[in-house]
Scaffold this motif. Structure first.
Motif, short mmCIF file in Angstrom:
data_model
loop_
_atom_site.label_atom_id
_atom_site.label_comp_id
_atom_site.label_asym_id
_atom_site.label_seq_id
_atom_site.Cartn_x
_atom_site.Cartn_y
_atom_site.Cartn_z
N ILE A 47 20.56 -10.16 -24.50
CA ILE A 47 19.91 -8.93 -24.05
C ILE A 47 20.14 -8.78 -22.55
O ILE A 47 19.76 -9.66 -21.76
N ALA B 46 25.05 -8.40 -20.13
CA ALA B 46 24.95 -8.90 -21.51
C ALA B 46 26.29 -9.43 -21.99
O ALA B 46 26.35 -10.46 -22.68
N ASN C 190 17.92 -1.17 -22.14
CA ASN C 190 18.58 -2.47 -22.20
C ASN C 190 19.82 -2.38 -23.07
O ASN C 190 19.81 -1.72 -24.11
N VAL D 29 22.38 -4.62 -25.45
CA VAL D 29 22.32 -5.85 -26.26
C VAL D 29 23.69 -6.06 -26.89
O VAL D 29 24.30 -5.10 -27.40
N PRO E 298 17.07 -14.17 -29.69
CA PRO E 298 18.04 -13.70 -28.70
C PRO E 298 17.84 -14.37 -27.34
O PRO E 298 16.78 -14.92 -27.05
N VAL F 129 11.73 -4.89 -26.17
CA VAL F 129 13.12 -5.00 -26.61
C VAL F 129 13.31 -6.25 -27.46
O VAL F 129 14.00 -6.22 -28.49
N GLN F 130 12.69 -7.37 -27.05
CA GLN F 130 12.81 -8.61 -27.83
C GLN F 130 12.27 -8.42 -29.24
O GLN F 130 12.87 -8.91 -30.21
N VAL G 287 14.86 -6.29 -31.21
CA VAL G 287 16.05 -7.08 -31.56
C VAL G 287 15.71 -8.09 -32.66
O VAL G 287 16.50 -8.29 -33.60
N ALA H 298 25.51 -8.50 -29.78
CA ALA H 298 25.20 -9.44 -30.86
C ALA H 298 26.46 -9.72 -31.68
O ALA H 298 27.36 -8.88 -31.76
N ILE I 150 23.17 -13.74 -29.49
CA ILE I 150 22.62 -12.40 -29.25
C ILE I 150 22.09 -12.41 -27.82
O ILE I 150 21.22 -13.22 -27.48
N SER J 69 23.52 -3.23 -17.24
CA SER J 69 22.91 -4.10 -18.25
C SER J 69 23.95 -4.60 -19.25
O SER J 69 23.94 -5.76 -19.66
#
Length: 421
Positions: A285, A302, A211, A213, A318, A267-268, A271, A215, A283, A298
């Motif tokens: 994902i 994002a 993934n 991300v 997120p 992943v959550q 993060v 942020a 943020i 991905s």
């Protein structure tokens, strides 16, 4: 200078000359004995490929020859009133800084990949083996030579540490630049051909899906601390800073043999565990992709979500990029439009039951069961059944306000797409 002093100096010079002659005559024997001891005492050395064993052998031989040159260049211990403290060879004059020329003599001919493949700890083990062999077999009967070799071996250890420190510093700077290049390529979808080799050079070792991300950050975050914390959470991480945004590429790190994860990788969860490194902004994902080679898909989702999430005032942190598909589509993201049509519109079109018509009627009636039933001339329970089927087919529940917005956007985009086909 007295005759006694001159005689003493001449005797010591004669002894040193004999010692040097003996050292030079047994240098090959020293190297052979050292390599044999390495093979017997260091399992990791015995397991090395022949080319690297040969390279280490050359380093050991260079070390022995360098010691002989170093011993020859030292001269005799100075006595008051004598001139024996002057350099006795060109080596001492040309190498005023012992550590520097010891490092050059021993490590200068070592292949660069040898320094990468043999750790500092292993190098010090090599030095220890050489010291023990030379002391036991070649200097035990000569206290001055024994002391000289101990002094020299100390210089070698410091020189090795210096070589590895400089290599680590250079590699760290190179790794940072390469990592930034990889993350930039992932974000922009460029240099796909070079990505596998670059990722491999960074030592990427991950399993499962990947993934991206994005942020919000303010200033320059502590990336080393971020990486350490990600590893503690079981994640493999690539990171890059893009202005006020931090771009992460995340995947589960390979399990160490015999070690089980205390919790399933998420992943959550990772993060959320890294929140302290982010600022108060959004943020987002990106959706999971099979490998890091597809990470640009991905990352693009994002990035689009990061731009569009402001349209959803109550968005969580997120936020999943696929949870802001309507906002992304309205902001002009073509990937969001395609995703909505493929995941929400076309599956309903392909159903034999009129799920698409039911959904359209339900949304146009203000999500009223009775109004939908009257418009379709069916019982309200039939509408309820079809709405449950819609949720099962597409994964979004029309009775939930947020999901209803996503589905309504999908219907609009699907109808527009149909008219242009």
């Amino acid at each position: 200078m007295s005759d006694h002093t001159a005689a003493g100096g001449g005797s010591r010079a004669s002894d040193r000359s004999q010692t040097l002659t003996r050292l030079r005559s047994v240098s090959g024997e020293m190297a052979t004995a050292t390599l044999q001891r390495l093979d017997e005492t260091l399992p990791w050395y015995a397991a090395l490929p022949p080319a690297r064993r040969s390279a280490i052998g050359l380093v050991a031989q260079s070390g022995i020859q360098s010691f002989i040159n170093w011993f020859a260049s030292r001269g005799l211990p100075s006595d008051s009133g004598t001139a024996e403290s002057e350099p006795t060879s060109a080596a001492e004059a040309s190498h005023p800084h012992t550590d520097a020329w010891v490092a050059a003599d021993i490590f200068g001919n070592a292949p660069r990949e040898l320094i990468r493949s043999v750790s500092l700890q292993q190098t010090l083990q090599l030095v220890q083996v050489v010291i023990s062999v030379v002391q036991e077999q070649f200097t035990s009967d000569d206290p001055e030579l024994r002391l000289a070799f101990l002094t020299y071996s100390r210089d070698v250890a410091f020189a090795a540490a210096d070589v590895y420190a400089k290599a680590a510093e250079a590699r760290g700077q190179w790794d940072d630049r390469l990592e930034a290049l990889v993350v930039d390529s992932v974000l922009n979808g460029e240099s796909a051909d070079e990505l596998p080799s670059r990722v491999a050079a960074l030592g990427w070792q991950a399993v499962g899906e990947v993934n991206a991300v994005i942020a919000s950050v303010h200033g320059v975050p502590d990336l080393d601390q971020l990486r350490r914390q990600a590893r503690q959470l079981g994640a493999e991480l690539l990171v890059g800073v893009q202005a006020d945004r931090l771009v992460l590429v995340l995947a589960e790190s390979e399990h160490e043999e015999g070690v089980e994860r205390s919790a399933a990788f998420s992943v959550q969860r990772v993060v959320s565990g890294l929140m302290s490194h982010f600022s108060d902004g959004p943020i987002v994902i990106g959706p999971p992709v099979p490998t890091v080679l597809e990470a640009s898909t991905s990352a693009q989702a994002a990035q689009a979500g990061f731009t569009a999430v402001a349209g959803w005032q109550s968005a969580p942190r997120p936020t999943l990029a696929d949870d802001v598909l309507p906002e992304r589509a309205l902001a002009g993201d073509p990937l969001a439009r395609v995703t909505l049509i493929q995941r929400a519109y076309l599956p309903l079109v392909q159903q034999t039951t009129d799920l698409l018509g039911t959904l359209r009627a339900y949304l146009e009636s203000g999500r009223s069961l009775e109004g939908t039933a009257r418009a379709l001339y069916v019982h309200p329970n039939t509408v309820r059944y079809r709405l449950r089927r819609i949720a099962e087919v597409v994964g979004w529940d029309p009775t939930e306000p947020r999901d209803a917005l996503i589905l309504q956007t999908a219907l609009i985009l699907g109808a527009i797409n149909d008219t242009h086909e």
